[in-house]
Design an enzyme around this catalytic site. Structure first.
Site, PDB file in Angstrom:
ATOM      1  N   HIS A 181       0.852  -1.188   0.000  1.00  0.00           N
ATOM      2  CA  HIS A 181       0.000   0.000   0.000  1.00  0.00           C
ATOM      3  C   HIS A 181       0.885   1.233   0.000  1.00  0.00           C
ATOM      4  O   HIS A 181       1.794   1.353   0.812  1.00  0.00           O
ATOM      5  CB  HIS A 181      -0.926   0.044   1.220  1.00  0.00           C
ATOM      6  CG  HIS A 181      -1.756   1.292   1.256  1.00  0.00           C
ATOM      7  ND1 HIS A 181      -2.910   1.432   0.511  1.00  0.00           N
ATOM      8  CD2 HIS A 181      -1.564   2.476   1.883  1.00  0.00           C
ATOM      9  CE1 HIS A 181      -3.406   2.646   0.705  1.00  0.00           C
ATOM     10  NE2 HIS A 181      -2.607   3.295   1.536  1.00  0.00           N
ATOM     11  N   ASP A 216     -15.458   2.531   7.552  1.00  0.00           N
ATOM     12  CA  ASP A 216     -14.383   3.411   7.076  1.00  0.00           C
ATOM     13  C   ASP A 216     -14.863   4.290   5.930  1.00  0.00           C
ATOM     14  O   ASP A 216     -14.540   5.478   5.863  1.00  0.00           O
ATOM     15  CB  ASP A 216     -13.174   2.594   6.633  1.00  0.00           C
ATOM     16  CG  ASP A 216     -12.121   3.486   5.987  1.00  0.00           C
ATOM     17  OD1 ASP A 216     -11.589   4.357   6.695  1.00  0.00           O
ATOM     18  OD2 ASP A 216     -11.868   3.342   4.783  1.00  0.00           O
ATOM     19  N   ARG A 258     -14.562  12.814   7.310  1.00  0.00           N
ATOM     20  CA  ARG A 258     -13.282  13.464   7.628  1.00  0.00           C
ATOM     21  C   ARG A 258     -12.922  14.501   6.577  1.00  0.00           C
ATOM     22  O   ARG A 258     -12.356  15.553   6.883  1.00  0.00           O
ATOM     23  CB  ARG A 258     -12.171  12.411   7.724  1.00  0.00           C
ATOM     24  CG  ARG A 258     -12.237  11.577   8.996  1.00  0.00           C
ATOM     25  CD  ARG A 258     -11.380  10.328   8.882  1.00  0.00           C
ATOM     26  NE  ARG A 258     -10.024  10.639   8.483  1.00  0.00           N
ATOM     27  CZ  ARG A 258      -9.261   9.861   7.718  1.00  0.00           C
ATOM     28  NH1 ARG A 258      -9.725   8.723   7.234  1.00  0.00           N
ATOM     29  NH2 ARG A 258      -8.026  10.212   7.421  1.00  0.00           N
ATOM     30  N   SER A 271      -7.881   3.798   8.901  1.00  0.00           N
ATOM     31  CA  SER A 271      -8.577   3.762   7.611  1.00  0.00           C
ATOM     32  C   SER A 271      -7.851   2.837   6.640  1.00  0.00           C
ATOM     33  O   SER A 271      -8.445   1.949   6.028  1.00  0.00           O
ATOM     34  CB  SER A 271      -8.668   5.177   7.030  1.00  0.00           C
ATOM     35  OG  SER A 271      -9.201   5.151   5.730  1.00  0.00           O
ATOM     36  N   LYS A 296      -8.882  -1.716   5.938  1.00  0.00           N
ATOM     37  CA  LYS A 296      -9.145  -2.318   4.619  1.00  0.00           C
ATOM     38  C   LYS A 296      -8.104  -3.392   4.299  1.00  0.00           C
ATOM     39  O   LYS A 296      -8.434  -4.443   3.751  1.00  0.00           O
ATOM     40  CB  LYS A 296      -9.170  -1.229   3.544  1.00  0.00           C
ATOM     41  CG  LYS A 296     -10.340  -0.251   3.705  1.00  0.00           C
ATOM     42  CD  LYS A 296     -10.515   0.635   2.508  1.00  0.00           C
ATOM     43  CE  LYS A 296      -9.446   1.691   2.358  1.00  0.00           C
ATOM     44  NZ  LYS A 296      -9.628   2.847   3.259  1.00  0.00           N
TER      45      LYS A 296
END
Length: 435
Positions: A86, A165, A172, A187, A191
């Protein structure tokens, strides 16, 4: 039904710098997902978290509650171990494209659930959709089949993963709480943990083109995410990588696919190759397949073979010509000298304004739009020489893109030495695996 807690009490506890109990956190996220806790109440709680922070236990419980709000994927039936990457997002960050097939060469499955671009950072799905026929959405069965047969898949995440989320993320964005590190970390990690991967490598960008502008903030985010992954039983490591200058020589969808194919063909820009190889080594190590000659698989065509199979499996034609923009305009060097600075954020905004990105998630993007760089810091230029080429289908966008680039490139007198730092700045691992 009688609720276990009152939202106002939970808000007040965090406002007054108290640690929230596990049961409070689990209730508030479940109640928010059910619509019992209102947006304005969750906004107040998010602001209290931004201002007062959370402990490692609170963040882990918060992340677990977000995972519990939806479904979890299960890759245990695969014959290969799984590893994922990620990135926190940057300019010219096309690394997923060559990385997923490269790691798959060595018998590790890469389930890369990716997103779309927003603002100045590009989205992996937008890039791949510039390949003719390629489909971002896959049913779970097709995804599992592709991971077993090909070894790599890049696709959209299903709506069933961490729905709490999704709801909180949108909130947010409009309440000034995007920067809260506990909320960013939970967040991302809710996931990734729900996705079910066995190993995870985080590419945490730092610099002008990154979400985290300072090394201190990037390190805190990386450490928080590594701890969350470790606590959830996922082998997690983070690299802090430089995003003061764009990655590679392109920012834009089809432009970045073209550059990724160059890397898969054994060429491509040095920084893109270096980061791809380093992340692949980390993913393989975390998946228990370390010690491989990763660079050789780029040079001898094995990674390219997997790339072609990966695209074809999702309806893409790897031989189809990539889209090109109808109009181009060059940005020229103002004087003789040495390029000492090339601001990633400005290049990202220019690419976005040319049509490569979107301001709202429902906006369309142009496949061929973006910025092509002809120089990077350290290059010697002559006045009037091309430094960049801007690409777009809508030439009225050029003026706003050029505005974004004012002051983005600094040309110093010849003999000046730019401060060229490494692509990988630091490595952050679980405390029992530091290195």
């Amino acid at each position: 039904m009688t609720e276990a807690f009152d939202a106002v009490d939970v808000i007040v506890h965090k406002r007054d710098r108290r640690e929230l109990a596990d049961a409070e956190i689990q209730w508030v996220l479940d109640a928010y997902t059910r619509g019992v806790v209102a947006d304005e109440q969750m906004s107040a709680l998010a602001m209290a978290v931004l201002l007062n922070g959370m402990t490692r236990r609170e963040i882990a419980t918060w992340t677990g509650a977000m995972i519990a709000s939806g479904e979890r994927m299960d890759f245990s039936g695969l014959s290969r171990p799984t590893a994922d990457k990620h990135s926190t997002g940057g300019v010219g960050d096309k690394i997923t494209l060559p990385l997923a097939p490269l790691v798959a060469v060595f018998g590790v499955a890469v389930p890369q659930l990716s997103g779309r671009g927003l603002g100045h950072t590009g989205g992996t799905l937008d890039k791949l959709e510039s390949v003719a026929g390629w489909q971002a959405s896959l049913p779970t069965e097709a995804m599992l089949r592709q991971l077993e047969d090909v070894g790599a898949v890049v696709c959209a995440a299903g709506s069933g993963l961490a729905p709490a989320d999704k709801k909180l993320y949108a909130l947010r964005d409009v309440t000034g709480t995007v920067e809260a590190i506990p909320l960013i970390a939970s967040s991302i990690m809710s996931k990734k943990i729900a996705e079910g991967t066995g190993a995870l490598v985080l590419d945490v960008k730092v610099g002008s083109g990154a979400f985290m502008k300072t090394r201190e903030d990037a390190s805190e985010l990386a450490r928080t995410m590594v701890d969350l992954g470790t606590d959830a039983g996922v082998r997690t490591v983070a690299l802090l990588t430089d995003m003061s200058t764009p990655l590679g020589l392109t920012a834009g969808n089809a432009l970045e696919v073209r550059e990724s194919v160059e890397v898969l063909a054994g060429g491509g820009p040095r920084d893109v190759v270096e980061l791809t190889v380093r992340l692949a080594e980390e993913m393989l190590e975390a998946a228990g397949r370390g010690g491989q000659d990763v660079r050789a698989a780029l040079e001898d065509g094995r990674a390219m073979d997997v790339w072609r199979r990966m695209l074809s499996a999702q309806g893409g034609d790897p031989d189809a010509p990539l889209p090109t923009a109808r109009h181009t305009e060059d940005v020229l060097a103002p004087a003789d000298g040495v390029v000492t600075q090339l601001d990633a954020y400005a290049v990202g905004v220019a690419a976005w304004r040319l049509g490569a990105g979107r301001a709202r998630k429902e906006d369309p993007v142009q496949a061929g739009a973006g910025v092509e760089l002809h120089v990077k810091p350290g290059a010697v230029v002559r006045a009037g020489e091309r430094m960049m080429t801007l690409h777009t289908d809508t030439p009225e966008r050029f003026a706003r893109a050029e505005e974004a680039l004012q002051g983005a490139v600094f040309v110093a007198p010849e003999g000046s030495r730019p401060a060229l730092g490494p692509v990988v700045i630091d490595r952050i691992a679980a405390t029992d695996d530091a290195g």
